[in-house]
Write an enzyme that holds these catalytic residues in place. Structure first.
Site, PDB file in Angstrom:
ATOM      1  N   VAL A  35       0.858  -1.173   0.188  1.00 43.26           N
ATOM      2  CA  VAL A  35       0.067   0.112  -0.018  1.00 43.26           C
ATOM      3  C   VAL A  35       0.759   1.340  -0.204  1.00 43.26           C
ATOM      4  CG1 VAL A  35      -1.648   1.291   1.347  1.00 43.26           C
ATOM      5  CG2 VAL A  35      -1.915  -1.247   1.163  1.00 43.26           C
ATOM      6  N   ASP A  36       2.072   1.305   0.754  1.00 40.15           N
ATOM      7  CA  ASP A  36       2.781   2.496   0.910  1.00 40.15           C
ATOM      8  C   ASP A  36       3.424   3.071  -0.456  1.00 40.15           C
ATOM      9  OD1 ASP A  36       3.745   4.611   2.234  1.00 40.15           O
ATOM     10  OD2 ASP A  36       4.952   3.255   3.609  1.00 40.15           O
ATOM     11  N   ASP A  37       4.126   2.032  -1.080  1.00 42.61           N
ATOM     12  CA  ASP A  37       4.620   2.185  -2.437  1.00 42.61           C
ATOM     13  C   ASP A  37       3.567   2.608  -3.462  1.00 42.61           C
ATOM     14  OD1 ASP A  37       7.701   1.820  -2.758  1.00 42.61           O
ATOM     15  OD2 ASP A  37       6.973   0.277  -1.378  1.00 42.61           O
TER      16      ASP A  37
END
Length: 708
Positions: A405-407
């Protein structure tokens, strides 16, 4: 080093319904701001790879060198030059007090110190050498080898120092447990399952190399291994009541070992086949299993246990991945835990776009094309609990089974910010060209740019749907999986790496809101309202937010503030105000901000530590998002960054400001003190009404650099 005293800023300086900071004079800006932006922008442009991406070094602590040496020793290669060079790196990073720490300024960490000492002995270092005597004394004073964690015990068993009976059981039958079972492979975090599967193959075979006496490390034992303390995850609260998961898992561990001693393993053959297939299937389209160092090491050991020889494609593949993580210098060598090209490229694109480059400029054209090539199109582990089409991005060059999710949201933000700044620049350029009546630009160039925009928007829209499907039931987001929050699994004996699960975190939830806002989300929508409820619930009593993926409360508070502002929360909202006030409170006398990784162990130290460029940039971005671009504290922070900048446009930063696993493993992103300060300075310049410096000149220089 003692923590610097924080500045306590009087409350009247804070934004509220009744007061607001006085704006600076018209067109005022700190001296040197324009030049600072130009220098860093050019430095980043010079670092771009021919394929279009950026990838800076990602540095971990001594365990990477130590564990590599221990693997080489098991393979009987500890005399190879690379092992000797890694050993030299261990000597170079030893603490004056004798042990090894997880980060600069940190205290001795026992597991890493034991592995470092053992690795030095294995590579031929005399136990009576001064640095070895010093290390041995420090390690024994800290509890000796008796106090190491579970993964270190496995290395000691692998090299014949202890019995596998002193390690927690990791039976391959775990792979056979169905998804509906409360205990199964997919209830563990993505990084844990990629470690557990090859480790379970190793457990089933129990390989061990017997070392000559002069290479053993019995001198680090305080008690015999069978008397060592039970393993447990750090930081967990003591369980209460008649039923305790820790007791349950200890009994299960004992039962598994009892059955195995009596060779009662009816499903072992099937389990090993399933574990092997699970592991080798995930080699495809990946930079190693999980694309991170620990599973790659355990994969080598597992494959050798299964009878694969060094010439097999599978073993050679893993050796190549380890070689790709190795940075070899003339006299020493060290390893990276993984590579970070998608992450570095997305943030660099954001910083360059904020500083004035557009999607029509060659460097960002190449970067966008490269990012679009990395979009995930295959179903991965996340699909065990999510119904959505494949989408998103991962961290490394290849890791299709594990988009995160972060990338994904960082790329989504980069795409939207780049297009937003590009549209503004195009509008200004169009007005200018209309007044000067220059020759029209090439239709072919315009068509290519429009096609690229449409492709980027389509990829971002697919990612938006995937991210929304990944929202947890508590309203937040974790990194790799949905609702991966079975906290009782942290009581498993081999869960002491403090990363057994992947629950929601405020920092990541704030970043998701920032991204979704750019892609059209607004308060009142269920996804947004649930996320806002989660952030209100997780705000600390002092106004800050915990940072899971960066050190620590500065990171978390910055990202939540930006997310709140992006989604449309008003500047006078108490939640946003309290977060901004916390950042203002912990600005240091120098003008910078800093926080130590010690805060994961001692939260009362939050907001305190040596000032760093990356954390100062985060604080500035958070305050600007809170509507404080004209606040004197922000100007002081900008002045500190400008003053600290080196001649080449970079900043020095020795501290580790990235977080792998809190309390266990930390990271130094070598690009953090470069692209985050540029993003902060350029965002500040825009916020106070100053256009990015010499945009047209920067774009022309960028084109010339690529063409040349």
């Amino acid at each position: 080093m003692s923590a610097p005293e924080p500045i306590r800023v009087p409350r009247p300086h804070f934004i509220s319904k009744t007061t607001s900071p006085q704006p600076q004079a018209e067109n005022a800006q700190p001296a040197g701001l324009t030049e600072a932006i130009q220098q860093t922008r050019q430095w980043l442009l010079d670092q771009q790879q021919p394929a279009g991406f950026w990838c800076a070094e990602l540095e971990g602590d001594s365990i990477l060198q130590s564990e590599y040496i221990l693997l080489l020793a098991w393979l009987r290669r500890e005399t190879k030059p690379i092992a000797k060079k890694c050993a030299q790196r261990l000597i170079d990073t030893q603490l004056p007090t004798g042990g090894w720490a997880m980060y600069p300024g940190g205290a001795l960490e026992i597991s890493g110190s034991v592995k470092a000492y053992f690795a030095l002995k294995l590579t031929g270092h005399d136990k009576d050498a001064e640095y070895m005597v010093r290390a041995r004394a420090a390690i024994r004073a800290a509890g000796g080898a008796d106090a190491v964690n579970s993964f270190t015990r496995f290395y000691l068993a692998l090299l014949g120092q202890i019995s596998y009976d002193q390690c927690p059981a990791v039976p391959p039958e775990l792979v056979l447990l169905p998804n509906w079972s409360p205990i199964n492979l997919y209830k563990m975090s993505a990084w844990s399952r990629t470690i557990v599967v090859p480790l379970s193959i190793m457990w089933a075979h129990r390989p061990a190399r017997q070392l000559p006496p002069d290479r053993c490390m019995n001198e680090l034992f305080i008690k015999p291994p069978h008397e060592w303390a039970e393993l447990q995850c750090p930081g967990l609260q003591e369980e209460k009541g008649w039923f305790r998961w820790s007791n349950f898992f200890r009994r299960a561990d004992q039962a598994i070992k009892w059955l195995e001693r009596r060779r009662i393993k009816p499903l072992r053959r099937m389990a090993l086949k399933s574990a092997t297939q699970w592991m080798t299937t995930r080699f495809a389209h990946s930079d190693g299993l999980g694309a991170i160092f620990p599973p790659i090491v355990w994969s080598v050991i597992a494959l050798k246990c299964l009878g694969y020889d060094d010439d097999s494609a599978e073993v050679r593949y893993n050796y190549e991945q380890l070689a790709g993580l190795t940075i070899e210098e003339e006299n020493s060598a060290h390893l990276q835990p993984c590579l970070s090209p998608v992450w570095d490229t997305a943030i660099t694109v954001r910083a360059l776009a904020a500083s004035g480059l557009t999607i029509g400029d060659e460097p960002l054209t190449a970067a966008v094309d490269w990012l679009l090539e990395k979009e995930v199109t295959r179903t991965g582990d996340w699909a065990n609990n999510v119904k959505a089409s494949p989408a998103g991005w991962f961290f490394e060059h290849h890791n299709d089974f594990y988009p995160d999710v972060d990338d994904t949201v960082m790329v989504m933000i980069a795409i939207k910010e780049l297009l937003k700044h590009s549209d503004k620049a195009a509008f200004v350029a169009k007005r200018k060209s209309s007044s000067q009546n220059p020759r029209p630009s090439s239709d072919m160039h315009v068509d290519e740019t429009e096609t690229r925009k449409r492709s980027a928007l389509a990829a971002g829209e697919r990612a938006r749907r995937w991210v929304q499907a990944m929202q947890n039931k508590d309203g937040g987001w974790g990194a790799f999986d949905k609702d991966n929050d079975s906290e009782f699994l942290c009581r498993v004996p081999f869960a002491d790496h403090n990363a057994m699960i992947d629950p929601s975190t405020p920092d990541l939830t704030g970043r998701v809101l920032e991204a979704l806002a750019l892609w059209g989300a607004k308060p009142g929508q269920p996804t947004v309202d649930r996320a806002l409820h989660y952030l209100r619930k997780t705000q600390e009593s002092d106004g800050s937010w915990f940072g899971r993926w960066g050190v620590n409360y500065i990171y978390g508070t910055w990202q939540v503030l930006v997310g709140l502002q992006g989604i449309g929360i008003a500047a006078d909202d108490p939640m946003l105000q309290r977060g901004a006030n916390w950042l203002l409170t912990y600005q240091q006398a120098s003008g910078g901000w800093g926080e130590s990784a010690d805060t994961y162990e001692k939260p009362e130290l939050r907001g305190q530590g040596p000032a760093t460029p990356s954390q100062t940039a985060w604080a500035l971005l958070g305050l600007i998002a809170a509507g404080l671009a004209h606040h004197p504290a922000v100007e002081r922070g900008v002045e500190w960054l400008v003053a600290q900048q080196r001649e080449d446009g970079t900043w020095a930063e020795e501290e580790f400001t990235g977080t792998g696993f809190p309390r266990v493993f930390y990271l130094k992103y070598h690009a953090y003190p470069i692209y985050f300060p540029l993003l902060a300075l350029a965002t500040y310049a825009r916020a106070i009404g100053k256009s990015p410096p010499n945009v047209e000149h920067a774009a022309n220089q960028a084109r010339l650099r690529v063409v040349g």
